[in-house]
Design a protein around this motif. Structure first.
Motif, PDB file in Angstrom:
ATOM      1  N   LEU A 152     -14.025 -23.929   5.949  1.00  0.00           N
ATOM      2  CA  LEU A 152     -14.079 -22.543   5.509  1.00  0.00           C
ATOM      3  C   LEU A 152     -15.386 -22.375   4.771  1.00  0.00           C
ATOM      4  O   LEU A 152     -15.603 -22.957   3.721  1.00  0.00           O
ATOM      5  N   LEU A 207      -2.833 -22.444  10.933  1.00  0.00           N
ATOM      6  CA  LEU A 207      -2.265 -23.367   9.944  1.00  0.00           C
ATOM      7  C   LEU A 207      -3.184 -24.529   9.614  1.00  0.00           C
ATOM      8  O   LEU A 207      -2.774 -25.479   8.963  1.00  0.00           O
ATOM      9  N   ASP A 208      -4.435 -24.470  10.046  1.00  0.00           N
ATOM     10  CA  ASP A 208      -5.405 -25.537   9.750  1.00  0.00           C
ATOM     11  C   ASP A 208      -5.771 -25.445   8.271  1.00  0.00           C
ATOM     12  O   ASP A 208      -6.400 -24.486   7.829  1.00  0.00           O
ATOM     13  N   LEU A 209      -5.377 -26.447   7.490  1.00  0.00           N
ATOM     14  CA  LEU A 209      -5.599 -26.435   6.047  1.00  0.00           C
ATOM     15  C   LEU A 209      -7.067 -26.455   5.650  1.00  0.00           C
ATOM     16  O   LEU A 209      -7.415 -26.061   4.537  1.00  0.00           O
ATOM     17  N   ARG A 210      -7.947 -26.907   6.539  1.00  0.00           N
ATOM     18  CA  ARG A 210      -9.378 -26.929   6.233  1.00  0.00           C
ATOM     19  C   ARG A 210      -9.961 -25.511   6.140  1.00  0.00           C
ATOM     20  O   ARG A 210     -11.070 -25.336   5.655  1.00  0.00           O
ATOM     21  N   CYS A 211      -9.207 -24.532   6.621  1.00  0.00           N
ATOM     22  CA  CYS A 211      -9.737 -23.176   6.774  1.00  0.00           C
ATOM     23  C   CYS A 211      -9.104 -22.183   5.814  1.00  0.00           C
ATOM     24  O   CYS A 211      -9.170 -20.968   6.027  1.00  0.00           O
ATOM     25  N   HIS A 212      -8.476 -22.652   4.778  1.00  0.00           N
ATOM     26  CA  HIS A 212      -7.853 -21.754   3.800  1.00  0.00           C
ATOM     27  C   HIS A 212      -8.474 -21.940   2.446  1.00  0.00           C
ATOM     28  O   HIS A 212      -8.971 -22.917   2.089  1.00  0.00           O
ATOM     29  N   ASN A 240     -16.094 -16.886   2.077  1.00  0.00           N
ATOM     30  CA  ASN A 240     -14.715 -16.645   1.665  1.00  0.00           C
ATOM     31  C   ASN A 240     -13.958 -16.008   2.815  1.00  0.00           C
ATOM     32  O   ASN A 240     -14.539 -15.535   3.768  1.00  0.00           O
ATOM     33  N   ALA A 297      -7.762 -18.703  10.984  1.00  0.00           N
ATOM     34  CA  ALA A 297      -7.436 -19.974  10.334  1.00  0.00           C
ATOM     35  C   ALA A 297      -6.185 -20.627  10.892  1.00  0.00           C
ATOM     36  O   ALA A 297      -6.102 -21.839  10.982  1.00  0.00           O
ATOM     37  N   ASN A 347     -10.215 -16.066   5.380  1.00  0.00           N
ATOM     38  CA  ASN A 347      -9.142 -16.851   5.962  1.00  0.00           C
ATOM     39  C   ASN A 347      -9.489 -17.083   7.429  1.00  0.00           C
ATOM     40  O   ASN A 347      -8.943 -16.451   8.316  1.00  0.00           O
ATOM     41  N   HIS A 348     -10.435 -17.989   7.670  1.00  0.00           N
ATOM     42  CA  HIS A 348     -10.901 -18.259   9.021  1.00  0.00           C
ATOM     43  C   HIS A 348     -11.448 -19.680   9.101  1.00  0.00           C
ATOM     44  O   HIS A 348     -11.745 -20.297   8.086  1.00  0.00           O
ATOM     45  N   CYS A 349     -11.563 -20.188  10.326  1.00  0.00           N
ATOM     46  CA  CYS A 349     -12.179 -21.494  10.571  1.00  0.00           C
ATOM     47  C   CYS A 349     -13.602 -21.278  11.046  1.00  0.00           C
ATOM     48  O   CYS A 349     -13.826 -20.526  11.996  1.00  0.00           O
TER      49      CYS A 349
END
Length: 132
Positions: free
Chosen positions: A54, A127-132, A57, A125, A59-61
């Motif tokens: 991310l 559910l990829d935690l890297r992108c939140h 700022n 994003a 909510n995206h990858c």
């Protein structure tokens, strides 16, 4: 064993989206590396490097692929070449390119210009935690 099922399910709930995005990144790297090199470009320093994170700022990858090239071309010439490149983004569309000179190294002498070419794209994003 039955007690582990919720843990395994939770693990997969978050890992599967990461694996899917990693596969998208790998495909983007393959498309970038297989695209013909610009004229008067003599090689790369290793292969392309990719990352998912991310950036900024929201909510995206954000997907970034970076390639270091040895070339006689200027930043403007490489930018023009990249702007014409027909490389599909992560989910179709067109990624953006950035070209900049590589900072000089005091340990290595370069006979030609060394440039960094970056390809950037973005998706939701999920559910990829890297992108939140």
């Amino acid at each position: 064993m039955v007690a582990l099922l919720p843990v395994i399910g939770l693990f997969l709930l978050f890992k599967v989206p990461m694996w899917v995005n990693d596969a998208k990144l790998d495909a983007l790297i393959d498309r970038f590396e297989s695209y013909p090199r610009p004229p008067r470009t003599y090689g790369t320093e290793g292969g392309a490097e990719g990352s998912i994170a991310l950036r900024d700022n929201g909510n995206h990858c954000d997907y970034r692929v970076r390639l270091t090239l040895s070339t006689e071309l200027s930043v403007g010439e490489l930018t023009d070449y990249s702007d014409r490149a027909d490389i599909a983004g992560v989910e179709g569309g067109r990624p953006s390119f950035t070209v900049r000179p590589r900072p000089p190294s005091k340990h290595v002498a370069y006979s030609s210009r060394t440039m960094i070419v970056e390809l950037d794209d973005s998706t939701g994003a999920g559910l990829d935690l890297r992108c939140h």
